[in-house]
Scaffold this motif. Structure first.
Motif, short mmCIF file in Angstrom:
data_model
loop_
_atom_site.label_atom_id
_atom_site.label_comp_id
_atom_site.label_asym_id
_atom_site.label_seq_id
_atom_site.Cartn_x
_atom_site.Cartn_y
_atom_site.Cartn_z
N VAL A 254 0.97 -1.17 -0.07
CA VAL A 254 -0.10 -0.06 0.02
C VAL A 254 1.03 1.26 0.03
CG1 VAL A 254 -1.42 1.46 1.38
CG2 VAL A 254 -1.93 -1.13 1.21
N VAL A 255 0.54 2.13 -0.81
CA VAL A 255 1.24 3.28 -0.97
C VAL A 255 0.46 4.71 -0.75
CG1 VAL A 255 2.97 4.71 -2.13
CG2 VAL A 255 2.92 2.42 -2.53
N THR A 256 0.73 5.27 0.24
CA THR A 256 -0.14 6.57 0.19
C THR A 256 0.41 7.78 -0.40
OG1 THR A 256 0.74 7.59 2.50
CG2 THR A 256 -0.92 5.74 2.54
N GLY A 257 -0.63 8.72 -0.73
CA GLY A 257 -0.05 9.85 -1.54
C GLY A 257 0.52 9.43 -2.81
N ALA A 258 -0.02 8.64 -3.54
CA ALA A 258 0.67 8.01 -4.92
C ALA A 258 0.15 8.65 -6.07
CB ALA A 258 0.42 6.65 -4.72
N SER A 259 -0.57 9.92 -5.79
CA SER A 259 -1.03 10.54 -7.26
C SER A 259 -0.04 11.35 -7.89
CB SER A 259 -2.34 11.36 -6.81
OG SER A 259 -1.86 12.28 -5.92
N SER A 260 1.20 11.58 -7.19
CA SER A 260 2.35 12.46 -7.85
C SER A 260 3.52 12.09 -7.08
CB SER A 260 1.89 13.87 -7.56
OG SER A 260 2.00 14.46 -6.10
N GLY A 261 4.79 12.61 -7.53
CA GLY A 261 5.92 12.60 -6.90
C GLY A 261 6.54 11.30 -6.51
N ILE A 262 7.08 11.34 -5.12
CA ILE A 262 7.67 10.13 -4.49
C ILE A 262 6.88 8.91 -4.45
CG2 ILE A 262 8.71 9.08 -2.38
CD1 ILE A 262 9.81 12.22 -2.08
N GLY A 263 5.50 9.08 -3.99
CA GLY A 263 4.54 8.11 -3.91
C GLY A 263 4.18 7.43 -5.14
N VAL B 123 -2.94 2.05 -4.10
CA VAL B 123 -2.35 3.50 -4.15
C VAL B 123 -3.68 4.02 -3.52
CG1 VAL B 123 -0.58 3.33 -5.71
CG2 VAL B 123 -2.62 3.51 -6.57
N GLY B 124 -3.45 5.23 -2.86
CA GLY B 124 -4.37 5.91 -2.20
C GLY B 124 -4.04 7.67 -2.37
N ALA B 125 -4.79 8.45 -2.55
CA ALA B 125 -4.78 9.80 -2.36
C ALA B 125 -5.88 10.43 -2.70
CB ALA B 125 -3.91 10.23 -3.42
N ARG B 126 -6.08 12.02 -2.66
CA ARG B 126 -7.20 12.48 -2.77
C ARG B 126 -7.82 12.94 -4.10
NH1 ARG B 126 -5.34 17.29 0.65
NH2 ARG B 126 -3.82 17.08 -0.67
N ARG B 127 -6.66 13.02 -4.89
CA ARG B 127 -6.93 13.33 -6.50
C ARG B 127 -7.09 11.84 -7.38
NH1 ARG B 127 -1.99 16.98 -7.74
NH2 ARG B 127 -1.14 15.46 -6.11
N VAL B 128 -8.60 11.49 -7.30
CA VAL B 128 -8.62 10.33 -7.75
C VAL B 128 -8.37 10.02 -9.54
CG1 VAL B 128 -10.28 8.28 -8.01
CG2 VAL B 128 -10.25 9.73 -5.93
#
Ligand code: NAP
Length: 251
Positions: A9-18, A34-39
């Motif tokens: 599981v990777v949090t904050g994976a909508s950009s960058g390091i994630g 993967v999880g983040a707010r910007r689906v």
């Protein structure tokens, strides 16, 4: 769910390091969630690597609960969601900004870890990786709120490592310096020019460089715990010690 290496599981994976970490883990044989707010952005990351994209706001306990309920098993958790807001000195600090940094970097990490710990332990060889920062080791002018959050995230990490001693869950922290991602755009509230200036005249790390460090931590044998990995650009020798060259960036 059962890829060769298990579920990561990777949090904050909508950009960058994630996002880079999700790609690295999928490439190494993990089944990635993967999880983040910007689906929409999250789906763009997940699609090409066959990952599962789920909405996640780590500052919202109900969102964390929903997300974790969708993850039936888990061997690796990368607590990456986080970041900084503002570069104001303490005398001008905005409490709302500090609260958001603490909510995301510290309480978000706590919520995700607490929720997935039973599944990590049940895997027989769980690994939790915290994406901290050099800002969690050294304070700098204007860094106050972010320093406070990243120092606190490291304290949580140390306590967790001690509490899990003797149980089959490893705890690692990867603490980068300057990485060119959306981090500075977020910090400066969308001011792209100001964000660009952070990296002017030096060669920052790329998100992939940090992702490789995270992959290293989670692919060591079960008896090896990488406790702490501080990784800086060659042009950076401390939280606020950088070498800039005149002329085009990194020339
Ligand atoms: P980034 O490109 O801005 O990525 C941040 C990620 O965190 C995004 O995917 C964002 O997704 C997610 N996020 C933010 N708030 C969230 C929330 N409430 N719930 C779920 N996800 C959330 O920056 P980055 O550089 O990759 O940052 C990743 C981590 O590295 C952070 O913890 C940061 O503190 C750390 N770090 C970065 C640097 C650097 O120089 N770049 C240096 C040291 C440490 P959404 O907005 O879609 O939710």
């Amino acid at each position: 769910m059962s890829a060769a290496r298990g579920v990561a599981v990777v949090t904050g994976a909508s950009s960058g390091i994630g996002a880079a970490t999700a790609r690295a883990l999928a490439g190494a044989g993990f089944e990635v969630v993967v999880g983040a707010r910007r689906v929409e952005r999250l789906r763009e990351v997940a699609g090409p690597i066959g990952a599962q994209a789920l909405p996640l706001d780590v500052t919202d306990p109900a969102s964390v609960e929903r997300f974790c309920a969708e993850v039936p098993e888990c061997r690796v958790l990368v607590n990456n969601a986080g970041g900084a807001i503002g570069l104001e000195r303490i005398e001008e600090a905005d409490e709302a900004d500090w609260r958001r940094m603490y909510e995301t970097n510290v309480l978000g990490t706590l919520r995700m870890t607490r929720a997935l710990l039973p599944k990590l332990e049940a895997s027989g060889d769980g690994v939790v990786v915290m994406v901290g920062s050099i800002a969690g080791h050294e304070a700098y002018v204007g860094g106050g709120g972010y320093n406070a959050a990243k120092f606190a995230e490291r304290a949580l990490t140390r306590a967790l490592r001690l509490e899990l001693l003797g149980r089959p869950v490893r705890v690692s922290e990867v603490d980068p310096g300057l990485v060119e991602t959306e981090f500075s755009v977020v910090r400066f509230r969308g001011d792209a020019e100001r964000a660009k200036a952070v990296y002017e005249g030096l060669t920052p790390m790329r998100a992939e460089d940090v992702a490789e460090c995270i992959l290293f931590c989670v692919t060591r044998p079960a008896w090896v715990n990488v406790d702490q990995l501080v990784v800086l650009a060659r042009d950076q020798a401390g939280a606020s010690v950088v070498h800039r060259r005149p002329g085009p960036e990194g020339a």
